[in-house]
Every structure is written in C-alpha cells, then in structure tokens.
Design an enzyme around this catalytic site. Structure first.
Site, PDB file in Angstrom:
ATOM      1  N   ARG A  26       2.427   0.399   2.781  1.00 19.03           N
ATOM      2  CA  ARG A  26       1.917   0.693   1.439  1.00 19.03           C
ATOM      3  C   ARG A  26       2.979   0.621   0.346  1.00 19.03           C
ATOM      4  NH1 ARG A  26      -0.226   4.803  -0.090  1.00 19.03           N
ATOM      5  NH2 ARG A  26      -1.860   3.855  -1.359  1.00 19.03           N
ATOM      6  N   TYR A  60       2.089  -1.905  -2.433  1.00 19.30           N
ATOM      7  CA  TYR A  60       1.651  -1.302  -3.706  1.00 19.30           C
ATOM      8  C   TYR A  60       2.707  -0.446  -4.386  1.00 19.30           C
ATOM      9  CZ  TYR A  60      -2.636  -1.646  -0.776  1.00 19.30           C
ATOM     10  OH  TYR A  60      -3.633  -2.039   0.081  1.00 19.30           O
ATOM     11  N   GLY A  83     -13.117   6.737  -3.630  1.00 24.92           N
ATOM     12  CA  GLY A  83     -12.042   6.485  -4.585  1.00 24.92           C
ATOM     13  C   GLY A  83     -11.301   7.682  -5.130  1.00 24.92           C
ATOM     14  N   GLU A 111     -18.837   7.928  -0.723  1.00 28.93           N
ATOM     15  CA  GLU A 111     -18.182   7.137   0.328  1.00 28.93           C
ATOM     16  C   GLU A 111     -16.671   7.356   0.362  1.00 28.93           C
ATOM     17  OE1 GLU A 111     -20.557   3.094   1.022  1.00 28.93           O
ATOM     18  OE2 GLU A 111     -18.890   2.945  -0.378  1.00 28.93           O
ATOM     19  N   PRO A 112     -16.213   8.585   0.529  1.00 32.90           N
ATOM     20  CA  PRO A 112     -14.778   8.826   0.507  1.00 32.90           C
ATOM     21  C   PRO A 112     -14.086   8.350   1.779  1.00 32.90           C
ATOM     22  CG  PRO A 112     -15.939  10.825   1.106  1.00 32.90           C
ATOM     23  CD  PRO A 112     -16.996   9.810   0.763  1.00 32.90           C
ATOM     24  N   TYR A 168      -4.959   4.669   5.470  1.00 34.45           N
ATOM     25  CA  TYR A 168      -4.401   3.337   5.202  1.00 34.45           C
ATOM     26  C   TYR A 168      -2.975   3.165   5.719  1.00 34.45           C
ATOM     27  CZ  TYR A 168      -8.534   3.306   2.204  1.00 34.45           C
ATOM     28  OH  TYR A 168      -9.821   3.403   1.750  1.00 34.45           O
ATOM     29  N   CYS A 222      13.428  -6.858  10.078  1.00 30.51           N
ATOM     30  CA  CYS A 222      14.420  -7.796   9.563  1.00 30.51           C
ATOM     31  C   CYS A 222      13.966  -8.384   8.234  1.00 30.51           C
ATOM     32  CB  CYS A 222      14.665  -8.890  10.576  1.00 30.51           C
ATOM     33  SG  CYS A 222      15.677  -8.267  11.903  1.00 30.51           S
ATOM     34  N   GLU A 223      13.792  -7.521   7.243  1.00 32.27           N
ATOM     35  CA  GLU A 223      13.623  -8.007   5.876  1.00 32.27           C
ATOM     36  C   GLU A 223      13.876  -6.866   4.905  1.00 32.27           C
ATOM     37  OE1 GLU A 223       9.308  -9.282   6.165  1.00 32.27           O
ATOM     38  OE2 GLU A 223       9.380  -8.454   4.140  1.00 32.27           O
TER      39      GLU A 223
HETATM   40  N1  LLP Z   1     -16.294   2.283  -0.340  1.00 32.27           N
HETATM   41  C1  LLP Z   1     -15.907   1.011  -0.512  1.00 32.27           C
HETATM   42  C2  LLP Z   1     -16.923  -0.016  -0.711  1.00 32.27           C
HETATM   43  C3  LLP Z   1     -14.547   0.691  -0.518  1.00 32.27           C
HETATM   44  O1  LLP Z   1     -14.182  -0.568  -0.715  1.00 32.27           O
HETATM   45  C4  LLP Z   1     -13.586   1.708  -0.310  1.00 32.27           C
HETATM   46  C5  LLP Z   1     -12.153   1.396  -0.290  1.00 32.27           C
HETATM   47  C6  LLP Z   1     -14.032   3.015  -0.103  1.00 32.27           C
HETATM   48  C7  LLP Z   1     -15.401   3.279  -0.136  1.00 32.27           C
HETATM   49  C8  LLP Z   1     -13.100   4.169   0.139  1.00 32.27           C
HETATM   50  O2  LLP Z   1     -12.244   4.382  -0.917  1.00 32.27           O
HETATM   51  P1  LLP Z   1     -11.238   5.634  -0.890  1.00 32.27           P
HETATM   52  O3  LLP Z   1     -12.080   6.872  -0.958  1.00 32.27           O
HETATM   53  O4  LLP Z   1     -10.495   5.552   0.387  1.00 32.27           O
HETATM   54  O5  LLP Z   1     -10.394   5.445  -2.066  1.00 32.27           O
HETATM   55  N2  LLP Z   1      -5.478  -0.135   1.253  1.00 32.27           N
HETATM   56  C9  LLP Z   1      -5.510   0.518  -0.054  1.00 32.27           C
HETATM   57  C10 LLP Z   1      -6.865   1.112  -0.349  1.00 32.27           C
HETATM   58  C11 LLP Z   1      -7.970   0.105  -0.337  1.00 32.27           C
HETATM   59  C12 LLP Z   1      -9.325   0.718  -0.575  1.00 32.27           C
HETATM   60  C13 LLP Z   1     -10.400  -0.288  -0.333  1.00 32.27           C
HETATM   61  N3  LLP Z   1     -11.734   0.211  -0.458  1.00 32.27           N
HETATM   62  C14 LLP Z   1      -4.412   1.573  -0.095  1.00 32.27           C
HETATM   63  O6  LLP Z   1      -3.704   1.725   0.891  1.00 32.27           O
HETATM   64  O7  LLP Z   1      -4.239   2.235  -1.108  1.00 32.27           O
END
Ligand code: LLP
Length: 432
Positions: free
Chosen positions: A331, A335, A249, A291-292, A391, A362-363
């Site tokens: 994205r 978002y 995160g 878990e990055p 992503y 086409c949108e």
């Molecule tokens: N661990 C778990 C259980 C997760 O659900 C996620 C992301 C991560 C680790 C990795 O998180 P990160 O370090 O990448 O922030 N599609 C969205 C992001 C969705 C993230 C979902 N889970 C976007 O494009 O911003």
C-alpha cells in the site's frame, strides 16, 4: 492505548494485541505474520448491523466487502454475525462457498464478470448480481435463460461524486470504469434496458463512491442523489426500486494524524438523508444495503516483522530493514499510504528515531513507510505495523518468491492459526 483500545503495552513494556504479547506471538508463529484480533472484527460487524437496523429498519443489511481480507475463516465469522458479503471474482465466490457462506446473502460485483463467473454465480444460487453494463445484462440474460432461471439484480450507478480521496481509489465519478452515470442519462437508459430484458429481476440500485473517506458529506450527497434517482426512475418508467445499496468506503485511523471516526454516527447521518429525501420525493423507504470492507477489518490487524538491519546514513536518512515488505503490504508503494510502526518490546518508550521502514525486496520502492517515528531497534527485534487488517493479505504477492505470511487470530487470550504460512513447496506447486 496505541491508536486503538485493543492495542496496549504490558508490564514488560511489550506491545499487546487483544491482551496477548506480540513478542511472544512473533516467537511462536514466526515473522512476517498478520495477527488479527477476532473480537474487534465481531464488534465492528455488530456495530454496523445494529446501527443499520436501527436507522434503516429491520430489513437493512450490511455486506462485508470481502476484497478487503479474503479467506474461508472470515466468511464463517461474517456468516455467524449475520451480515451478507460482497464478492468480486470467481475466486472470492469459491472461497465463500468453501466456507459454507449462505449464497442468498452474497452480492456479486465487478465491472467485467466473465461468462464463467456468471455461470458459477448462478450455479451457486448467488442472491444478487450487481450488474455493471449493458453487455453484462445481455450475457446474464442469456445464461439465466439457458439455466431456466430469473436472476435478481441491482444496477451499478455512478452518482458523480468526488469524495476527495486518492484518485486511484475514486470510483464514483462519471468517467469511472464502473457503472452508468446519472448525469449523462446512461443510468436511466440501462435501467430501461434492465426492465425490458428477460430473465432479470431488477430490485434497485448500487453506488460506491470511493474508499478511506472520513468526511460524511460525500456519502450524504450520494444518498441524496441516489434517492432522487429512484424517484426520477419511478416518474419516467413506473418502476420503484425496493433496494438501495450505498457501497462502502468509511475510513479508518492509520496514524495519530487521522481523525477518530464514529462509524455508527456516520451511518446515522446518511440514514437521515435517505429518509428525508424518500419522504419528500413520495417514494417508499427502500431496503438499504451498506458494503464496508476496510472499516470492518483494518484496525483488527497488525503485521509483525523481524528487523534485519538498521542503517544510518548521516545527513540523509535511517533505514530499518524488515523480513517482509511490498509483497505483504504493497500500500505504500501503490498509494503512499501512511502507517504507524512500533518496536514491540519497547512499545511504551518514546518513538524518537526517524526512519524509513524498508522491505527485503530487490527494489528501492519496496518501503512500508518513510519519515516514520519509531523506537530505535536492533537486529532481531520485532517490529509491529498497525492497522494492516484490510488490503494487506488480500493484496499480497509472491514477488521475489517470498511466501505469503500466515494469519493468526487472537481471541480471549488464545492465538490460533487461521491461514498457514506458504511454504517453498507451495511456491513451485503449479510450475510445470
Ligand atoms: N463496495 C465496492 C463496490 C467496492 O468497490 C469497495 C472497495 C467496497 C465496497 C469496500 O470499500 P471499503 O469499505 O473497504 O473502503 N486497495 C485499496 C482499496 C480499494 C477499494 C476498492 N473497492 C486500498 O488498499 O486502499
């Protein structure tokens, strides 16, 4: 330097990535194309691994959350760097296995793993399954029994934290579809159930509070709450968790308005809380897993497009239309995520043209950004959108029957194709 040190401007005024000219890369590989600087990903992997070990001890392990960018080459790279991975579907497990990723270093996530997914995971010898709910515990126990196995698991817990991020990517709250909340008592209940269910070996707990978070306070809160939870579980059941997975995160910089984040310093501040709380609660320091996803791969990537038209609507707005859009980067549509864009051959010049960067679908919602400051391009120019390594490819679609772009890896002055561009033949491959 443009946002990141691996992006620069050469003597011709062209944007470079890893020292390579992006105008030349666009010519060689075509557009749209994702270009990734391999050394940036490797350096980030090392930062996470070294910092995690220094702060939490030698057993600490960062996992790459492979939903951020999934293809066989990235699993090979991550394996070489000594990290584990987080997979969230049969498709990700399959890709990891195709790349020869060591199964014992895979953590399998998801709020709704099917029986087939669980069988596939056990067949592969996946090291740890992060179980989400009571139904999953029963299914997993049944399948493990059929296969004559005991499966190592973590339980997904929701610590109830609002990380002040976009609601759609906020998963740590008690009303989340993920995991079991501590405050409602559900987390303790599912822990008792896991301990009493045969063929499961509970190692500890997992939480993930959200994504694209800059402030370290919510992570420290999560570490605090989870460490206390381990102590409370010990008091209530006698079970002492040996592993704590604090999820991913940490944010990255998409525009110059985003703060510069020191990922190592953030990990250090989280580590201090776990150590302090574990000591205060009289529990052993657990093995800590991080878990990055985004922070390992986002900054390494850029997307190159070719401009098709520049449309000025006086008194309203200017559109720059490019040969990609929401199918390769959904994205902004999803978002309203902001990006930085440059005209590759004039990257050193002032960004004095205010424009909406539009895709070719086409949108009207097919936009990569609005109100962007960029050099004024002409048809045929290459435009680079920065920080698209996470992503983007992973969330790409074939909407409007557009083939997915290739991934090109640059390293030490060389560029190589890591994922081929989809062909029109690929698009009709499964049509009967
Ligand atoms: N661990 C778990 C259980 C997760 O659900 C996620 C992301 C991560 C680790 C990795 O998180 P990160 O370090 O990448 O922030 N599609 C969205 C992001 C969705 C993230 C979902 N889970 C976007 O494009 O911003």
């Amino acid at each position: 330097m443009i946002l990141y040190p691996h992006l620069d401007v050469n003597g011709e005024g062209h944007l470079t990535i890893g020292g390579m000219d992006t105008v030349a890369l666009a010519r060689e590989f075509g557009t749209p194309a994702y270009i990734m600087d391999e050394n940036v990903i490797r350096t980030q992997c090392r930062t996470y691994l070294q910092t995690a070990r220094r702060c939490f001890g030698e057993s600490a392990l960062p996992l790459y959350a492979s939903k951020a960018l999934c293809f066989t080459g990235i699993y090979r790279l991550v394996a070489e760097e000594g990290l584990g991975v987080d997979c969230v579907s049969g498709g990700e497990l399959y890709t990891a296995r195709a790349a020869g990723f060591p199964a014992e270093r895979i953590y399998f996530h998801g709020n709704n793993k099917t029986d087939d997914d669980l069988r596939q995971a056990l067949d592969m010898g996946v090291g740890t399954i992060v179980a989400d709910n009571a139904d999953e515990l029963d299914a997993l126990s049944r399948i493990a029994a059929e296969m004559g196995r005991t499966q190592r698991i973590l339980l997904r817990i929701t610590p109830g934290i609002d990380p002040h991020t976009h609601r759609a990517i906020m998963t740590g709250n008690v009303d989340s579809k993920f995991g079991s909340a501590i405050v409602t008592g559900a987390a303790l209940d599912i822990t008792k159930k896991a301990l009493a269910t045969p063929h499961l070996s509970l190692a500890g707990f997992h939480c993930h509070i959200g994504s694209q978070i800059f402030d370290t306070a919510p992570f420290r809160d999560a570490a605090d709450i989870m460490t206390r939870f381990i102590a409370d579980v010990k008091a209530a059941t006698g079970f002492e968790a040996s592993e704590l997975n604090l999820g991913g995160g940490l944010g990255v910089r998409y525009t110059e308005h985003d703060p510069v984040i020191d990922h190592a310093a953030a990990i250090e501040s989280i580590a201090a809380i776990v150590r302090e709380r574990a000591a205060a609660a009289g529990i052993a320091m657990p093995r800590v897993i991080l878990e990055p996803g985004r922070s390992l791969v986002a900054a390494a990537g850029i997307t190159l497009y070719t401009v098709g038209s520049v449309k000025e609507i006086p008194g309203f707005k200017n559109y720059i239309s490019v040969d990609g859009g929401m199918p390769d980067n959904p994205r902004y549509a999803l978002y309203q995520s902001e990006y930085t864009a440059l005209v590759a051959k004039r990257a050193g010049e002032p960004a004095d043209f205010l424009a909406t960067l539009a895709g070719r679908c086409c949108e009207s919602g097919d936009l990569i950004g609005e109100g962007m400051r960029i050099q004024r391009p002409e048809r045929g120019d290459t435009v680079a959108v920065l920080c698209t390594g996470a992503y983007n490819f992973a969330m790409a679609s074939n909407y409007n029957r557009l083939p997915r772009p290739p991934i090109v890896m640059v390293k030490d002055g060389r560029a190589r194709l890591a994922v081929r561009r989809e062909s029109y033949a690929d698009l009709v491959r499964n049509d009967l």
